[in-house]
Structures are given as C-alpha cells and as structure tokens.
Design a protein around this motif. Structure first.
Motif, mmCIF file in Angstrom:
data_model
loop_
_atom_site.group_PDB
_atom_site.id
_atom_site.type_symbol
_atom_site.label_atom_id
_atom_site.label_comp_id
_atom_site.label_asym_id
_atom_site.label_seq_id
_atom_site.Cartn_x
_atom_site.Cartn_y
_atom_site.Cartn_z
ATOM 1 N N VAL A 8 10.307 1.531 -4.846
ATOM 2 C CA VAL A 8 9.153 0.970 -4.148
ATOM 3 C C VAL A 8 8.406 0.062 -5.114
ATOM 4 N N PRO A 60 3.733 12.201 -2.943
ATOM 5 C CA PRO A 60 5.013 11.742 -3.496
ATOM 6 C C PRO A 60 6.258 12.281 -2.790
ATOM 7 N N ARG A 61 6.114 13.279 -1.919
ATOM 8 C CA ARG A 61 7.304 13.821 -1.239
ATOM 9 C C ARG A 61 7.721 12.848 -0.149
ATOM 10 N N ARG A 62 8.784 12.140 -0.415
ATOM 11 C CA ARG A 62 9.133 11.013 0.457
ATOM 12 C C ARG A 62 9.597 11.458 1.838
ATOM 13 N N SER A 86 0.821 -1.217 0.000
ATOM 14 C CA SER A 86 0.000 0.000 0.000
ATOM 15 C C SER A 86 0.851 1.263 0.000
ATOM 16 N N ALA A 142 3.065 2.000 -2.110
ATOM 17 C CA ALA A 142 3.150 2.475 -3.495
ATOM 18 C C ALA A 142 1.927 3.324 -3.826
ATOM 19 N N ASN A 143 0.766 2.837 -3.419
ATOM 20 C CA ASN A 143 -0.457 3.597 -3.658
ATOM 21 C C ASN A 143 -0.397 4.929 -2.925
ATOM 22 N N TRP A 144 0.096 4.881 -1.697
ATOM 23 C CA TRP A 144 0.177 6.090 -0.875
ATOM 24 C C TRP A 144 1.088 7.130 -1.538
ATOM 25 N N LEU A 145 2.189 6.663 -2.110
ATOM 26 C CA LEU A 145 3.147 7.597 -2.722
ATOM 27 C C LEU A 145 2.611 8.219 -4.015
ATOM 28 N N THR A 146 1.595 7.592 -4.609
ATOM 29 C CA THR A 146 0.996 8.239 -5.777
ATOM 30 C C THR A 146 0.063 9.373 -5.351
ATOM 31 N N PHE A 147 -0.230 9.443 -4.068
ATOM 32 C CA PHE A 147 -1.016 10.561 -3.537
ATOM 33 C C PHE A 147 -0.117 11.572 -2.816
#
Lengths: 332, 331
Positions: A331, A156-158, A147, A149-154
């Motif tokens: 990721v 993206p600032r790591r 999840s 990966a999905n979260w980072l598409t919302f």
C-alpha cells in the motif's frame, strides 16, 4: 470487526459522492413513476378511433389478399426445403399468418401487475450499475487519496479491513434500493388505482411486481460487493467504471455475437433471469438453400436458479481474488 | 502502562531488504540489508538523501509494504507478524497526511477513534492539543498544509502512542510551521515518548534530534548520538581574517599547517587551535582581524558520509568512500 463495520457504514452514508448517487437513483425512480402514470391511463377516445381506422384498413387488405399471402409463403418455404441442406431448419412461420386483430393497434389494456413488473425489470440495469459504481468508488477513493495507508496504521488486520469495507458497501446499498423500488412500486400502484386499471389483468406470482421488486433489492447488495471488490482491485473509480463498461461493450456486446455459446454466461442475461424469473435468449441456426442462406432463431430459456448461482459464484470469485490481492499488495 | 522491550529498543531491524521491480522488469533495491536500532526515548533522526529508503523502511515497519527479507521489531515484538498487538503503541505520519478529503477534521478523527475504540471525547482533546479545535468542522480538503500536518499529529495522539514516526514532517511547511512541528516533536520526547523523524533536511533534525541514523542506498552508514557523530566528521577548520593574507599564508604554512585562501580570508584545516594561529601570526607582526572556528555540523558529516552513495547525494562520487562507521562504537 463489527466496530470497523459500523465505522465503514458511517463513512458510506457520509460520502458526498454516494449521497449524490443516491439522489440520482431516487430521481430516476421518480421518473419511472411518471412513466407508470402514462402506462396506467387507458387510450383516449381519439386514439381509439385512429387505431380502429388503421385496423380496418389492415383487415380489408387481409380479406382481399390474405390467402394469397399465405400461399406465397408456403410455396417459398416448400421450394427452399427441397434444396436446403437441412430442410427441418426452413420455417417461414406461414401458419402464424392470421387476420389482424384490433388489439394489435390499440394495445393491451393497462395492467398494474404486468406493466409494473416490466417497469421494475427495466430498472434493473440502473439498480445494478449504481451499486457497482457507488461501492467501487467507496473503496477505490481510499486508494486514490492514499487514506487507506493511514487507515491501516490504525487497523492493520487486512482481512478485517477488507471485510468491513465490502460488507459496508453491500449493507449500505440495501436501503437505497429498497426506497427506490418502493417509490416505483408505490407510485405505480397509485397511478393504476387512479385510472382504476389495477385489476385489469391477473399476473402470475413469479411475475408479480412485488416479487420482482424483492428480487431487485436482493440483487443490489450482491452487485455492491462485486463493485467494492473491483474497487480493491482497480483502486480508482474511473478504472472500476472502465472495467464495467469494457465488459458490457466488449464481452456482452461484441464477443457474444461472435461466440453464441457464451450467451447463457453473460452478466446481463443472468441478471435478467434472476430479476424476471427466467430469461429467453436466441441462437441462430442456418442452412443453405437455393435462394441463399436461410436462418431461424431458436429460443432457449435461462432459469432463475442459474441466474442466482451465476451471480453468487461470480461475486464470490471476484471478492475472493480481491481479498487475496489486498492481503499481499503493498500500500503506497 | 507501557512496556519497554528487553533490549531497550523501540525499533530494530536486521538485514531488512526490499526491492521493487520496474516496468522494464529490472529490480531496484530500495532497502538493502538495513540494520537499524532506535532506542526508547528521545528524538531519533532518520537521515538520508531522497531515495535512500527511509520511507520504504517506515512503510515496512508499519506493515504497509512487505519486506523481501530480514527481520523487524517494534518494542521487541516482531512485525509484521505481531503488528496488530503493538500498533496501538505506534502513531505514524507517512509522507503527506492522507485523510478523507470531503470529511471535516473532526469527522476524520472521530472515525479513527472509533476504529481503535478510543473514547470520542478524546477527539476534541487532541484537536485542542494541536490548535485545530476552532477549524475542526471545516472540510479536510480546505486545510492548509500546516493544518493537515497538525491534524495528522492529532490523529497519532488518539492512541497516546509510545512511539511516533514522522516521515518528512516539514515538507511544504513555512518557517513557522517547521518551528511548530519541531517544538511538538521535542515536547513529545520530553514527555517520555520515542520520536523517529525521517528527513533529508539536516538542519531541522540537528536542532531536535538526540540520536541519528544515516542511511544511503538502503544501508546504514552511520548512527549514534548527534554530538558524537559530529565529532567523528570532518575536522574543524578555522577562518582567519588578516591584513596581509599572502604573507600570513606563508607564515602559517611554515608551521606545517594546511592553509588555503578563501577570498580575503585564509582557511586553516586540521583542527589547529585558534590560539596557536594567533600566536604564530603575532610573532610575525601580523594581527588577526577575525578568527572563526568553523564547527563541523551534521550536514557536513552527512555530505561526507553519503558522498557518491546514490540518488540525492550532494557530493560527487569519490574513489575511496569512507567505511561505514557508527559513532557510538567509535566513541
């Protein structure tokens, strides 16, 4: 950032595993109160009578043979000093051989301050392991389910994502620790009040149970951050558990016994120093005598300050490495 | 109000390259210098055999993995450098949808909505859009694959994105689910969105895509409008059913056409007009029982183009692989 932090705090509070972990911690704290109840009660008349019988037997033996015991001890000590490589290391503690006291059999009178501080200190392992594992699973579950990966598409600032998760783990654990410690502290106070043993013995400010409780609560967010950082590095709850257990068994259990110089740098000792105010540790100093090798334990004391600095530096280093790795890692 | 990049492209990559190091230390090229253009609007199929580099490309575009070299842009904004500014315009489902399994569908979407500061009332709107409102409070782990896909689509809609990226969206779905997803993609494109759908199931893409890009071994081997691409593919073949196939083969062969038997049928290659075949046979008192032009489809084009180009290709390697061509350039 604060928006992400609020979402992560919500997720922390909503996770089933964390809820189960919190319940388990609180149940163990309730068991600690049961233990406090037992410690708070003074010995019964029958227990006191039995202890007195044992004490009188020991006293009789000492009166008949005590001088001989001391003389034998000193003779052996003198003999070994003559043949030892380093006579200064031969100390058999003959001067400490004294007549038995009734207190040795009955035990000290119950003391809320002393006993509760000791009880809280004994809970420090729980209040370190639980935050590490709960925070570790909080982060690593995202990697193992994918999840993240999905979260980072919302989001993206790591760096922000990382900080929000680590901070949420640190902040989220504080109420749990506070409630758990409050249960032990409050329950223990009620137990000692019930048996009227609260003021049986004064305790120093540093050792007072409230101070120990506060230090325990302050410790939990630090180790939770450490656990969350391990979650980012290991990406699986079982791996976090493996790292923690592996460290405890291999480093703190085995390696330290081989390399005594590592003792002041063990995690458990530094945690103990922070929670208890200081932590003693011993090293062995040995010399060869005619009757073989003679060793004595030398006591050292690790200060509370060193414990605090050690824990903060360790957490900062692991968290920093985890951030660097998360920023660069692919990721999947 | 969304803005369109000056070059009219939703996605553009140039020389995009990604290699992975295996456990033995060997480097495997996942994407090898990919030049990809996806125009704004419509459905764009991103085709390639398994292992061709489709998912890797999508992950690089979304900042999930780092490219070794090359450039990428979304709506003219270079990524990953400016991804945070443009990610709000992009909704993506990469491979299988992945949410928090012990949370409900609504809880999952609610957290995503709060993360992007979208109004939480939007959660029920998008759940309703994908027909999941009545199951919104069920745990995600109890959802069927189709429901998970629909929840993932709902999640992408939270952003009201201009570009939607669907990576193998119909994997594991039943025919009804596939049809539903196809309808959703077409509907989004009809509303002015750009949809990039990666797939190795060509029939599904052919039915919905306006344009396609075909990659193999991480390289672009063809791109353009579907109709144009099919037109550049294998020439049409006509299947002929006739009472005396042996004599008919001689008659048609005498015309200089390539004829081969296929069971009780004859196959006439080379794009010969069916009327000419009928005429030639009738002149010899041979009357056709069946005459079917076999239209080239995307699958045949795909198989032809990807022959021998790596894992998952469906045709044997040939010594003279067709040169890379772009339908748009040739038309």
């Amino acid at each position: 950032m604060s928006r992400l932090l609020r979402v992560e705090l919500d997720r922390f509070a909503s996770r089933a595993l964390i809820r189960a972990g919190v319940v388990a911690v609180l149940v163990i704290c309730c068991f600690a109160v049961v233990s406090a109840w037992s410690s708070a009660s003074p010995p019964s008349q029958a227990e006191q009578d039995q202890a007195r019988v044992y004490y009188e037997q020991a006293l009789t033996d000492w009166e008949q043979n005590g001088e001989q015991y001391v003389a034998d001890c000193r003779a052996q000590e003198e003999a070994d000093k003559e043949t030892a490589d380093d006579p200064g290391l031969v100390d058999y503690g003959c001067d400490e051989m004294t007549a038995p006291k009734l207190q040795d059999w009955i035990g000290g009178a119950p003391s809320f301050g002393r006993d509760t501080a000791a009880l809280l200190t004994s809970l420090s392992l729980l209040l370190v392991l639980a935050p590490v594992l709960l925070a570790g699973s909080f982060v690593s579950a995202e990697f193992s389910t994918g999840s993240i990966a999905n979260w980072l598409t919302f989001a993206p600032r790591r760096v922000r994502v990382y900080l929000s998760k680590v901070l949420a783990a640190g902040l989220g654990i504080i109420p749990v620790a506070a409630v758990g410690v409050a249960i032990v502290l409050g329950g223990s106070w009620l137990a000692y009040r019930n048996f009227d043993t609260i003021n049986a013995e004064a305790s120093t400010d540093l050792d007072s149970p409230v101070a120990v409780a506060l230090r325990l609560v302050a410790l939990t967010p630090v180790v939770a951050v450490l656990g969350a950082a391990l979650g980012f590095l290991a990406r699986h709850t079982a791996a976090v558990l493996g790292i923690v257990l592996g460290w405890v068994v291999l480093v703190e259990g085995i390696l330290v016994n081989w390399v005594q110089a590592l003792r002041p740098w063990t995690l458990t000792l530094n945690i103990s120093a922070w929670v208890s105010g200081s932590a003693p540790y011993w090293t062995q100093e040995c010399t060869t005598t005619a009757s073989g090798q003679s060793c004595r334990s030398v006591e050292h004391v690790l200060s509370q300050t060193q414990g605090a600095v050690y824990l903060l530096v360790l957490t900062a280093v692991v968290a920093g490495v985890a951030l660097l790795v998360f920023r660069r890692r692919d990721v999947g | 109000m969304s803005t369109v990049s000056s070059d009219g492209l939703a996605i553009s990559t140039r020389g995009l390259r990604k290699t992975y190091r295996s456990r033995t230390g060997r480097r495997a090229v996942a994407v090898g210098g990919l030049d990809l253009d996806v125009p704004v609007g419509g459905v764009h199929g991103f085709l390639g055999p398994n292992g061709a580099g489709k998912t890797t490309t999508i992950r690089m575009l979304l900042g999930l993995i780092r490219a070794d070299s090359g450039t990428m842009s979304l709506f003219g904004q270079e990524v990953p450098q400016r991804l945070p500014e443009v990610i709000g315009r992009v909704g993506a489902i990469v491979e299988q949808p992945k949410f928090f399994p012990s949370f409900s569908g609504r809880k999952n979407l609610s957290m995503l909505a709060r993360a992007i500061d979208a109004p939480t009332r939007l959660v029920d709107v998008v759940l309703s859009d994908v027909g999941l409102l009545d199951r919104a409070d069920d745990r995600y782990k109890g959802y069927s694959l189709g429901m998970k896909q629909r929840l993932a689509i709902a999640a992408t809609l939270l952003k009201d994105p201009d570009l939607l990226i669907f990576d193998e969206p119909t994997n594991g779905l039943d025919p009804a689910g596939i049809r539903e997803i196809r309808g959703t993609m077409r509907g989004l494109a009809d509303r002015g969105k750009t949809v990039l759908v990666s797939s190795h199931i060509l029939a599904e893409v052919e039915q919905v895509a306006d344009t396609v890009s075909i990659i193999a071994r991480g390289e672009l081997i063809a791109s353009g409008r579907v109709a144009d691409l099919i037109g550049t593919g294998a020439a049409a073949t006509v299947r002929v059913g006739v009472a005396e196939p042996e004599r008919a083969q001689q008659v048609l062969g005498a015309q200089g056409w390539t004829v081969r038997p296929d069971g009780r049928y004859l196959l006439v290659d080379g794009g010969v007009p069916p009327a000419h075949i009928t005429q030639a046979l009738a002149a010899h008192q041979l009357f056709v029982e069946e005459l079917v032009p076999l239209r080239a489809d995307l699958e045949s084009v795909f198989l032809e183009l990807t022959a021998g180009r790596g894992p998952g290709t469906h045709a044997p390697p040939t010594g003279d692989a067709r040169p890379t061509h772009h339908a748009g350039e040739e038309s």
